[in-house]
Scaffold this motif. Structure first.
Motif, PDB file in Angstrom:
ATOM      1  N   LYS A  33       2.887  -7.185   2.371  1.00  0.00           N
ATOM      2  CA  LYS A  33       2.319  -6.487   3.522  1.00  0.00           C
ATOM      3  C   LYS A  33       3.276  -5.415   4.022  1.00  0.00           C
ATOM      4  O   LYS A  33       4.481  -5.665   4.177  1.00  0.00           O
ATOM      5  N   LEU A  34       2.739  -4.241   4.289  1.00  0.00           N
ATOM      6  CA  LEU A  34       3.518  -3.178   4.917  1.00  0.00           C
ATOM      7  C   LEU A  34       3.475  -3.366   6.422  1.00  0.00           C
ATOM      8  O   LEU A  34       2.401  -3.332   7.027  1.00  0.00           O
ATOM      9  N   TRP A  35       4.633  -3.613   7.008  1.00  0.00           N
ATOM     10  CA  TRP A  35       4.756  -3.716   8.463  1.00  0.00           C
ATOM     11  C   TRP A  35       5.472  -2.472   8.994  1.00  0.00           C
ATOM     12  O   TRP A  35       6.493  -2.047   8.432  1.00  0.00           O
ATOM     13  N   VAL A  36       4.955  -1.934  10.062  1.00  0.00           N
ATOM     14  CA  VAL A  36       5.666  -0.923  10.836  1.00  0.00           C
ATOM     15  C   VAL A  36       5.828  -1.504  12.235  1.00  0.00           C
ATOM     16  O   VAL A  36       4.840  -1.698  12.944  1.00  0.00           O
ATOM     17  N   LEU A  63      14.014  -6.430  -1.146  1.00  0.00           N
ATOM     18  CA  LEU A  63      14.117  -6.816  -2.545  1.00  0.00           C
ATOM     19  C   LEU A  63      12.780  -6.571  -3.249  1.00  0.00           C
ATOM     20  O   LEU A  63      11.740  -6.493  -2.591  1.00  0.00           O
ATOM     21  N   PRO A  64      12.793  -6.438  -4.564  1.00  0.00           N
ATOM     22  CA  PRO A  64      11.518  -6.289  -5.282  1.00  0.00           C
ATOM     23  C   PRO A  64      10.588  -7.462  -4.987  1.00  0.00           C
ATOM     24  O   PRO A  64      11.021  -8.609  -4.885  1.00  0.00           O
ATOM     25  N   ILE A  65       9.338  -7.182  -4.853  1.00  0.00           N
ATOM     26  CA  ILE A  65       8.246  -8.130  -4.641  1.00  0.00           C
ATOM     27  C   ILE A  65       8.315  -8.797  -3.273  1.00  0.00           C
ATOM     28  O   ILE A  65       7.390  -8.682  -2.473  1.00  0.00           O
ATOM     29  N   ILE A  66       9.407  -9.509  -2.941  1.00  0.00           N
ATOM     30  CA  ILE A  66       9.433 -10.255  -1.669  1.00  0.00           C
ATOM     31  C   ILE A  66       9.721  -9.363  -0.482  1.00  0.00           C
ATOM     32  O   ILE A  66       9.544  -9.770   0.666  1.00  0.00           O
ATOM     33  N   GLY A  67      10.176  -8.133  -0.734  1.00  0.00           N
ATOM     34  CA  GLY A  67      10.413  -7.207   0.362  1.00  0.00           C
ATOM     35  C   GLY A  67      11.500  -7.684   1.300  1.00  0.00           C
ATOM     36  O   GLY A  67      12.600  -8.059   0.874  1.00  0.00           O
ATOM     37  N   ASN A  68      11.198  -7.730   2.604  1.00  0.00           N
ATOM     38  CA  ASN A  68      12.184  -8.072   3.633  1.00  0.00           C
ATOM     39  C   ASN A  68      11.981  -9.477   4.198  1.00  0.00           C
ATOM     40  O   ASN A  68      12.373  -9.761   5.333  1.00  0.00           O
ATOM     41  N   ASN A 108       0.183  -2.294   8.642  1.00  0.00           N
ATOM     42  CA  ASN A 108       0.116  -3.266   9.735  1.00  0.00           C
ATOM     43  C   ASN A 108       1.128  -2.901  10.812  1.00  0.00           C
ATOM     44  O   ASN A 108       2.343  -2.958  10.572  1.00  0.00           O
ATOM     45  N   PHE A 109       0.634  -2.515  11.975  1.00  0.00           N
ATOM     46  CA  PHE A 109       1.507  -2.220  13.105  1.00  0.00           C
ATOM     47  C   PHE A 109       1.754  -3.521  13.873  1.00  0.00           C
ATOM     48  O   PHE A 109       0.815  -4.261  14.192  1.00  0.00           O
ATOM     49  N   VAL A 110       3.022  -3.785  14.178  1.00  0.00           N
ATOM     50  CA  VAL A 110       3.402  -5.045  14.793  1.00  0.00           C
ATOM     51  C   VAL A 110       4.292  -4.772  16.003  1.00  0.00           C
ATOM     52  O   VAL A 110       5.273  -4.023  15.905  1.00  0.00           O
ATOM     53  N   LEU A 111       3.964  -5.383  17.135  1.00  0.00           N
ATOM     54  CA  LEU A 111       4.806  -5.252  18.322  1.00  0.00           C
ATOM     55  C   LEU A 111       6.110  -6.003  18.110  1.00  0.00           C
ATOM     56  O   LEU A 111       6.109  -7.195  17.801  1.00  0.00           O
ATOM     57  N   VAL A 114       0.813  -1.215   0.000  1.00  0.00           N
ATOM     58  CA  VAL A 114       0.000   0.000   0.000  1.00  0.00           C
ATOM     59  C   VAL A 114       0.844   1.262   0.000  1.00  0.00           C
ATOM     60  O   VAL A 114       0.441   2.283  -0.564  1.00  0.00           O
ATOM     61  N   ASP A 115       2.027   1.234   0.600  1.00  0.00           N
ATOM     62  CA  ASP A 115       2.840   2.448   0.662  1.00  0.00           C
ATOM     63  C   ASP A 115       3.550   2.743  -0.656  1.00  0.00           C
ATOM     64  O   ASP A 115       4.122   3.815  -0.814  1.00  0.00           O
ATOM     65  N   LYS A 116       3.526   1.787  -1.586  1.00  0.00           N
ATOM     66  CA  LYS A 116       4.131   2.012  -2.898  1.00  0.00           C
ATOM     67  C   LYS A 116       3.127   2.632  -3.873  1.00  0.00           C
ATOM     68  O   LYS A 116       3.453   2.892  -5.030  1.00  0.00           O
ATOM     69  N   ARG A 117       1.918   2.855  -3.413  1.00  0.00           N
ATOM     70  CA  ARG A 117       0.896   3.498  -4.226  1.00  0.00           C
ATOM     71  C   ARG A 117       0.732   4.943  -3.761  1.00  0.00           C
ATOM     72  O   ARG A 117       0.950   5.253  -2.588  1.00  0.00           O
ATOM     73  N   LEU A 118       0.340   5.816  -4.656  1.00  0.00           N
ATOM     74  CA  LEU A 118       0.205   7.224  -4.304  1.00  0.00           C
ATOM     75  C   LEU A 118      -0.949   7.435  -3.336  1.00  0.00           C
ATOM     76  O   LEU A 118      -1.974   6.750  -3.391  1.00  0.00           O
ATOM     77  N   SER A 119      -0.773   8.391  -2.457  1.00  0.00           N
ATOM     78  CA  SER A 119      -1.839   8.760  -1.532  1.00  0.00           C
ATOM     79  C   SER A 119      -2.939   9.489  -2.286  1.00  0.00           C
ATOM     80  O   SER A 119      -2.731   9.922  -3.433  1.00  0.00           O
ATOM     81  N   PRO A 120      -4.129   9.641  -1.705  1.00  0.00           N
ATOM     82  CA  PRO A 120      -5.224  10.344  -2.393  1.00  0.00           C
ATOM     83  C   PRO A 120      -4.831  11.741  -2.855  1.00  0.00           C
ATOM     84  O   PRO A 120      -5.316  12.234  -3.870  1.00  0.00           O
ATOM     85  N   GLY A 121      -3.915  12.386  -2.134  1.00  0.00           N
ATOM     86  CA  GLY A 121      -3.469  13.722  -2.522  1.00  0.00           C
ATOM     87  C   GLY A 121      -2.379  13.704  -3.576  1.00  0.00           C
ATOM     88  O   GLY A 121      -1.937  14.761  -4.033  1.00  0.00           O
TER      89      GLY A 121
END
Length: 524
Positions: free
Chosen positions: A96-99, A63-68, A405-408, A43-50
C-alpha cells in the motif's frame, strides 16, 4: 583410450545437463521473484497513463516488497520521525502507498477541500471482511457506506444532539455519586457513563444491570483496532486475498475473531431486538430508524445490529478514554486544574451553589479548551483508517496516482505547536473553543469524520466541569505518564478522587436524589 574418451564425454554431457538444469532453475526463481514483485508492486511504482513517473513527497527508504513495514512497526516513534520529512511523507505499508499528513494545513486541503476524491477506502481482507464480517461501516467503500452514514446523521448531528442533553446530565450526576461510594474505581465510572449515554441514545433505555455485556463489545473493539494496518500483514498486502482460497492460511484465525465479534454484538443486541419485536421496547433510534416495523433503513437486521453496536462501541470508548486522560491531567497539571476550577466557581459559585449544566458551555471557554487539550496531549490514535484517492490528481506540486492512501499522522498533528509536551489549555483560547473539530483531528476529517463528535464534545464538557467543581484527585502510587494504558478497561494508573468539601459532597448527594440515581450509584 577410447573407453577413457567415452567416459569424459559422458561426464561432459552430465555437466551440461546440470548446467542447463541450474540455468533453468535460476530462470524459474527469477521469474517467481519478478512475479511476486509485480504482484505486490505499489501503485506509485507503475507508470502513469502519460508514461512519466509519479511525483511524491519524500520519505524513508524501504525494503523491496515489504516497503516500510518494519519502520511503521515502531508506532509513535515512526509517526514522529515522519514529520521530519515535511508536511507530507511517503511510506509503503507493504504494497500500500501511504502518504502521511503531518500538518493541519495539508490535512484540511486533502480531507476537507478534496473530500470528493479522497473519500475512498482500500480493501481490508482481514479487519474488514473477516473480523468485521464485512459490516463495519467505517471500513466500507463509499457505495456501501453512504446510506448508513446518512442514517447515523439522523441520530448524532445537528438538532438531534440537543434532545439527548438530559441523558448526559443525568448520567453525569450518577457518575459524580459513584465517585463518592467507590472513589478508587473512577475509571469504571467513566466507562459506565460513556456506555450508558450512547446506549440510551441508540436503544432508548438506561443500561441498568446489563452493562456487563459491554465487556464483550469492548473486546471486539480491541481486536478490531489492534489489527488495523499496519498491525496485520494481510491488510498491508490486500492482493493476497486474490490467491486461491486454499492458500488463505490466515482465514481460520481471523474468521474466529469475526465470529467472536458477531457473538458479542448478538449477546448485547438480543434483548433489544426481542423487546422491539414484542412491542415492549421504548422509542429509540434502533426501533424508529433501524429495525422497527416502520423503520426506513433498507439494510438487513444484521446490518442494523452492526450499525447500532458500532455507535455504542465508538461512542463509549473514546469518551471513556478521554475522561481517563482528564484524570491524568488533573494529577500532573494542578495549575491548569485550578484555573478550570476558578472558571467554574465564577459561574456556579465556589460554595457548592449548583452543578454546572450544558447551558453553561458558552460561559466556560477554558473548560472547552481543556477538553481539546486532552485530545492533543495524549492522542488516543496514532493512525486512523486510510482515505483512498479515487482518481489521479496533481496537488501541492506533487502528482498522486489513483489508489494513494492518505493517512493522518496524529502524533505529528498533535505536536504541531510550541512545547507539545506541556499541557496548556490556553493554546486553544482562540475563539473556537466550543468547536472541538477546529484544530483537532482525533475524530478524523472530511466526509468520513466521526458523526458523534458533537456528542463527545458535550460529554467531555459536562463531566470535566462537574468533576473539576466537586472533586480533588490524588495519586495513590507512581504514575508513568508515558505509558498510561489508555485502551485498558482496568485501572490505567493509580489514582483516587476525593470530594472537594463537605458542601460539595452534599450537593452531589442532593443532585443524585433529585435525578433519581442515588441508589443506582450505590449499586453499580
Amino acid at each position: 583410450m577410447t573407453e577413457l574418451l567415452a567416459q569424459c564425454l559422458e561426464h561432459l554431457t552430465d555437466l551440461k545437463d546440470a548446467l542447463r538444469l541450474t540455468v533453468f532453475l535460476l530462470v524459474v526463481a527469477c521469474a517467481v521473484i519478478w512475479g511476486i514483485y509485480e504482484f505486490f508492486r505499489p501503485v506509485d511504482k507503475r507508470l502513469s497513463p502519460g508514461g512519466k513517473p509519479w511525483k511524491l513527497p519524500p520519505g524513508p527508504r524501504g525494503l523491496p516488497i515489504i516497503g516500510n513495514l518494519r519502520y511503521l512497526a515502531k508506532g509513535k516513534f515512526a509517526a514522529r520521525d515522519l514529520a521530519k520529512y515535511g508536511e507530507m511523507a511517503t511510506v509503503h505499508c507493504g504494497s500500500k502507498l501511504w502518504v502521511t499528513l503531518n500538518t493541519s494545513r495539508v490535512a484540511n486541503i486533502i480531507y476537507n477541500r478534496k473530500g470528493l476524491i479522497t473519500n475512498g477506502r482500500p480493501p481490508y481482507p482481514v479487519v474488514g471482511d473477516l473480523i468485521s464480517v464485512g459490516k463495519r461501516t467505517i471500513l466500507q467503500p463509499t457505495e456501501e457506506w453512504s446510506d448508513k452514514r446518512r442514517v447515523m446523521h439522523q441520530l448524532l448531528t445537528g438538532t438531534a444532539v440537543a434532545k439527548y442533553e438530559e441523558y448526559q446530565e443525568l448520567e453525569s450526576v450518577q457518575l459524580l455519586a459513584e465517585y463518592l461510594f467507590r472513589p478508587d474505581e473512577w475509571y469504571r465510572h467513566h466507562s459506565r457513563y460513556a456506555n450508558s449515554v450512547i446506549h440510551r441514545i441508540t436503544l432508548g433505555e438506561r443500561v441498568g444491570s446489563r452493562h456487563e455485556s459491554y465487556e464483550g463489545v469492548f473486546n471486539a473493539q480491541k481486536a478490531f483496532t489492534s489489527n488495523i494496518p499496519p498491525h496485520n500483514i494481510i491488510d498491508c498486502f490486500p492482493e493476497l486475498a486474490k490467491l486461491p482460497r486454499f492458500l488463505h492460511w490466515w482465514h481460520r484465525k481471523y474468521a474466529a475473531i469475526g465470529k467472536f465479534t458477531f457473538d458479542a454484538y448478538s449477546q448485547y443486541w438480543a434483548p433489544v431486538i426481542t423487546a422491539i419485536k414484542s412491542g415492549t421496547a421504548p422509542r429509540s433510534f434502533a426501533q424508529d430508524i433501524l429495525v422497527g416495523k416502520e423503520a426506513k433503513f433498507t439494510g438487513s437486521e444484521t446490518d442494523g445490529m452492526f450499525l447500532a453496536l458500532q455507535l455504542i462501541e465508538a461512542g463509549a470508548d473514546t469518551t471513556r478514554m478521554s475522561l481517563n486522560i482528564f484524570t491524568l491531567a488533573a494529577l500532573c497539571n494542578p495549575e491548569a486544574f485550578q484555573k478550570a476550577r476558578a472558571e467554574v466557581d465564577k459561574v456556579c459559585g465556589a460554595n457548592a451553589e449548583r452543578l454546572p449544566m450544558l447551558a453553561d458551555e458558552k460561559d466556560m471557554p477554558y473548560i472547552c479548551a481543556l477538553s481539546k487539550e486532552l485530545l492533543r496531549w495524549k492522542p488516543i490514535f496514532t493512525w486512523t483508517p486510510e482515505h483512498m484517492l479515487t482518481e489521479d490528481v496533481e496537488l501541492e506540486g506533487y502528482h498522486f496516482p489513483k489508489g494513494t492512501n492518505f493517512v493522518l499522522n496524529h502524533i505529528a498533528l498533535c505536536e504541531e505547536c510550541e512545547q507539545p509536551e506541556v499541557f496548556r489549555p490556553e493554546r486553544w483560547l482562540d475563539g473556537h473553543e466550543s468547536n472541538i473539530l477546529h484544530g483537532v483531528w482525533q475524530f478524523g476529517g472530511g466526509r468520513r469524520v466521526c458523526v458523534g463528535y458533537r456528542l463527545a464534545q458535550k460529554s467531555l464538557f459536562i463531566n470535566i466541569a462537574r468533576l473539576v467543581y466537586c472533586y480533588d484527585y490524588e495519586a495513590t502510587g507512581p504514575v508513568d505518564t508515558s505509558n498510561i494504558g489508555i485502551h485498558t478497561l482496568g485501572e490505567p494508573f493509580p489514582a483516587r478522587a476525593n470530594p472537594r468539601s463537605k458542601a460539595h459532597r452534599e450537593l452531589v448527594v442532593q443532585s443524585a436524589e433529585k435525578f433519581g440515581v442515588l441508589q443506582y450509584a450505590k449499586e453499580t
